[in-house]
Design a protein around this motif. Structure first.
Motif, PDB file in Angstrom:
ATOM      1  N   THR A  77       0.795  -1.231   0.000  1.00 39.94           N
ATOM      2  CA  THR A  77       0.000   0.000   0.000  1.00 39.94           C
ATOM      3  C   THR A  77       0.831   1.287   0.000  1.00 39.94           C
ATOM      4  O   THR A  77       0.282   2.368   0.138  1.00 39.94           O
ATOM      5  N   HIS A  78       2.151   1.159  -0.191  1.00 39.30           N
ATOM      6  CA  HIS A  78       2.943   2.389  -0.232  1.00 39.30           C
ATOM      7  C   HIS A  78       4.324   2.130  -0.840  1.00 39.30           C
ATOM      8  O   HIS A  78       5.210   1.589  -0.171  1.00 39.30           O
ATOM      9  N   ARG A  79       4.469   2.530  -2.076  1.00 34.34           N
ATOM     10  CA  ARG A  79       5.793   2.363  -2.695  1.00 34.34           C
ATOM     11  C   ARG A  79       6.037   3.513  -3.660  1.00 34.34           C
ATOM     12  O   ARG A  79       5.204   3.820  -4.499  1.00 34.34           O
ATOM     13  N   HIS A  80       7.197   4.156  -3.534  1.00 33.59           N
ATOM     14  CA  HIS A  80       7.571   5.234  -4.467  1.00 33.59           C
ATOM     15  C   HIS A  80       8.238   4.567  -5.669  1.00 33.59           C
ATOM     16  O   HIS A  80       9.461   4.483  -5.756  1.00 33.59           O
ATOM     17  N   MET A  81       7.409   4.135  -6.591  1.00 32.74           N
ATOM     18  CA  MET A  81       7.907   3.252  -7.645  1.00 32.74           C
ATOM     19  C   MET A  81       8.923   3.934  -8.557  1.00 32.74           C
ATOM     20  O   MET A  81       9.859   3.293  -9.045  1.00 32.74           O
ATOM     21  N   THR A 228      -1.247   9.750   3.051  1.00 33.69           N
ATOM     22  CA  THR A 228      -0.360  10.773   3.607  1.00 33.69           C
ATOM     23  C   THR A 228       0.672  10.150   4.540  1.00 33.69           C
ATOM     24  O   THR A 228       0.363   9.211   5.279  1.00 33.69           O
ATOM     25  N   HIS A 229       1.919  10.658   4.471  1.00 37.12           N
ATOM     26  CA  HIS A 229       2.944  10.237   5.439  1.00 37.12           C
ATOM     27  C   HIS A 229       2.597  10.906   6.783  1.00 37.12           C
ATOM     28  O   HIS A 229       2.706  12.128   6.902  1.00 37.12           O
ATOM     29  N   ALA A 230       2.221  10.114   7.766  1.00 38.00           N
ATOM     30  CA  ALA A 230       1.831  10.686   9.062  1.00 38.00           C
ATOM     31  C   ALA A 230       2.748  10.130  10.151  1.00 38.00           C
ATOM     32  O   ALA A 230       3.256   9.023  10.040  1.00 38.00           O
ATOM     33  N   VAL A 257       0.611   6.594   6.296  1.00 35.20           N
ATOM     34  CA  VAL A 257       1.834   5.821   6.097  1.00 35.20           C
ATOM     35  C   VAL A 257       2.802   6.070   7.255  1.00 35.20           C
ATOM     36  O   VAL A 257       3.006   7.216   7.645  1.00 35.20           O
ATOM     37  N   HIS A 258       3.346   5.022   7.791  1.00 37.85           N
ATOM     38  CA  HIS A 258       4.286   4.991   8.926  1.00 37.85           C
ATOM     39  C   HIS A 258       3.542   5.129  10.263  1.00 37.85           C
ATOM     40  O   HIS A 258       3.577   4.214  11.074  1.00 37.85           O
ATOM     41  N   ALA A 259       2.930   6.296  10.508  1.00 40.52           N
ATOM     42  CA  ALA A 259       2.198   6.518  11.761  1.00 40.52           C
ATOM     43  C   ALA A 259       3.015   6.041  12.957  1.00 40.52           C
ATOM     44  O   ALA A 259       2.530   5.353  13.838  1.00 40.52           O
ATOM     45  N   MET A 308       6.697  -1.437   1.332  1.00 46.34           N
ATOM     46  CA  MET A 308       8.166  -1.439   1.274  1.00 46.34           C
ATOM     47  C   MET A 308       8.753  -0.056   1.051  1.00 46.34           C
ATOM     48  O   MET A 308       9.964   0.112   1.082  1.00 46.34           O
ATOM     49  N   ASP A 309       7.923   0.936   0.769  1.00 44.91           N
ATOM     50  CA  ASP A 309       8.318   2.349   0.682  1.00 44.91           C
ATOM     51  C   ASP A 309       9.154   2.688  -0.554  1.00 44.91           C
ATOM     52  O   ASP A 309       8.661   3.388  -1.427  1.00 44.91           O
ATOM     53  N   THR A 310      10.386   2.238  -0.626  1.00 51.44           N
ATOM     54  CA  THR A 310      11.194   2.624  -1.789  1.00 51.44           C
ATOM     55  C   THR A 310      12.373   1.679  -1.993  1.00 51.44           C
ATOM     56  O   THR A 310      13.041   1.303  -1.031  1.00 51.44           O
TER      57      THR A 310
END
Ligand SMILES: [Zn+2]
Length: 499
Positions: A77-81, A228-230, A257-259, A308-310
């Protein structure tokens, strides 16, 4: 050769039913039913049957799943492809160094074709690892041409993707106001099928003036979820969440994301409004957003998905995410107990939970209840984990534990997306890795020449801190040179000391 059935097994043809036979089936349904010896039948784009010894239509193709695990495709649910074009470059970065490199110094150098190249490779990487749905948190979209390129990379690869449109080179209230951006989003929303979704991606600074309000209003007007990165240490705080909440912008489809560095009050606001948290444990551990938060968020009943983010640091497979998330959660639980002089005798977080977060959790976060489990009528996103040539493939006693702690991407034998076989006998099918290789190498060449060799090398090799002396150790007094007289660099790398 990775399997006795050999690479020359014919790839199942499109358009004909397909059955996985005699595998351990993790249905991930509400009852978490596990079939020790089970079949999964796929007809067209749907799961048609799950059970033992299924009767199947004439002409059904069979994949022998004996000794393997059949489970739903995983969801990131979160990857800077787009950053996959810089794979591994930032392995030793902190979040600060990442921000400087991408946000301040070099992110704006990326051309549309560079975003395309990163997305193309990232999409292939996801599929190959059994990740059938990925949210592309695409915050390098400086122009609509960049966005078109991002979509081109995603739609070329037969996976499911969500373009989360973002732009770190401008405030969210600026780029969301642009008519060409709104038109693009509208077009994508209206043309999107169930293989390409769209969201908005931006962060909330906590500025009391709440400048992000117009961006949320655009999202609402377009009917698009916000991610949103929170709770990112030093970047986004409780204030941002409070402003979102007080202004009515915390909704069930919002993904935080992260929280990782939030107060109880913020977690209660997330739980109370039905949103979910995307945990990128490997990222939080290395980059410094805060301690991976599952040990907290699960206490508030907040739904969790994994990411996995990036790939500028980590590879895009959720086996790593499951493994590190279990480790971080248990590590924290032990630590919290030890501080109080207690001992944890029963772990709260189980392998089954992280497998659930990697499948059902992602489906829930994206409001795609037709994904994430193997149940009749759901979309046929199915993977087979099986590697007969691997000593790690048996005994298969605890299937959830096997997925979370034993398996890896090379063990992904078959991947089916929307009823179509996209990986078979450990090989991607009908996709052009050479094309991605060429596109990415052109991007790397371009960036290297733009930055120049010194800046390129400096970016990849951040300075070691100066306080890295090894402490004096009385038990090494017989050493001809005590640890204290050597620099850490010498101790670790064998480089000569400066004295
Ligand atoms: Zn991120």
């Amino acid at each position: 050769m990775t399997s006795p059935e050999a690479a020359d097994s014919p790839v199942p043809a499109a358009g004909r039913p397909l059955v996985f036979r005699r595998g351990t089936v993790l249905t991930m349904d509400d009852a978490r039913q596990v079939l020790t010896v089970g079949d999964v039948l796929v007809v067209d784009d749907r799961i048609a049957a799950v059970g033992a010894d299924l009767a199947v239509p004439d002409g059904t193709q069979e994949i022998d799943a004996t000794g393997g695990i059949v489970m739903p495709g995983m969801i990131d649910t979160h990857r800077h492809m787009w950053q996959t074009a810089m794979r591994g470059y930032g392995a030793d970065w902190t979040l600060t160094q990442y921000f400087v490199w991408y946000y301040l110094e070099h992110g704006r150098r990326f051309r549309p074709q560079d975003v395309y190249a990163g997305n193309l490779l990232s999409a292939l990487e996801a599929l190959e690892a059994g990740v059938t749905t990925t949210v592309d948190w695409s915050h390098g979209l400086q122009t609509v041409e960049h966005a078109e390129a991002a979509v081109a990379g995603l739609t070329e690869i037969p996976g499911r993707f969500v373009l989360a449109y973002g732009n770190i080179q401008a405030g969210p209230w600026e780029w969301t106001a642009l008519p060409e951006v709104q038109n693009f989003l509208r077009r994508l929303r209206d043309s999107a099928d169930d293989k390409l979704g769209v969201q908005l991606a931006f962060d909330v600074t906590g500025d009391p003036a709440f400048p992000e309000r117009p961006a949320f209003e655009v999202a609402r007007e377009l009917g698009l979820p916000v991610t949103t990165h929170a709770g990112v240490w030093g970047a986004t705080t409780d204030d941002g969440l409070r402003l979102m909440h007080e202004n009515g912008f915390m909704t069930p489809e919002t993904v935080y994301v992260h929280a990782a560095t939030l107060s109880t009050d913020s977690y209660l606001r997330i739980a109370g409004t039905g949103g979910s948290v995307s945990v990128s444990t490997e990222s939080e551990q290395s980059a410094g957003q805060g301690y991976p938060p599952t040990w907290q968020v699960r206490r508030y009943g907040i739904p969790v998905s994994l990411s996995m983010d990036t790939s500028v640091w980590w590879s895009g497979d959720l086996f790593s995410a499951m493994r590190t998330t279990l480790g971080a959660d248990r590590s924290r639980e032990h630590l919290e107990a030890h501080v109080k002089g207690d001992t944890v005798t029963n772990s709260h977080l189980r392998a089954e939970h992280v497998v659930g977060w990697a499948t059902r959790g992602g489906a829930h976060a994206l409001q795609r209840e037709d994904l994430g489990s193997l149940e009749v009528g759901k979309k046929a996103d199915v993977i087979l984990i099986k590697n007969d040539a691997s000593p790690v493939s048996f005994p298969l006693l605890n299937p959830y534990g096997h997925v979370a702690f034993q398996a890896q991407r090379g063990d992904v034998h078959t991947v089916v997306v929307d009823g179509r076989v996209v990986k078979f006998v450990h090989r991607l099918v009908g996709t052009d890795l050479a094309k991605a290789r060429t596109a990415v190498s052109e991007t790397v060449e371009f960036l290297q020449s733009e930055l120049g060799e010194p800046a390129w090398a400096a970016g990849m090799n951040p300075d070691l801190p100066q306080d890295d002396e090894v402490l004096d150790n009385p038990y090494t007094y017989t050493d001809y040179k005590s640890a204290a007289t050597r620099s850490a660099r010498e101790t670790i790398f064998g480089e000569p000391a400066e004295h």
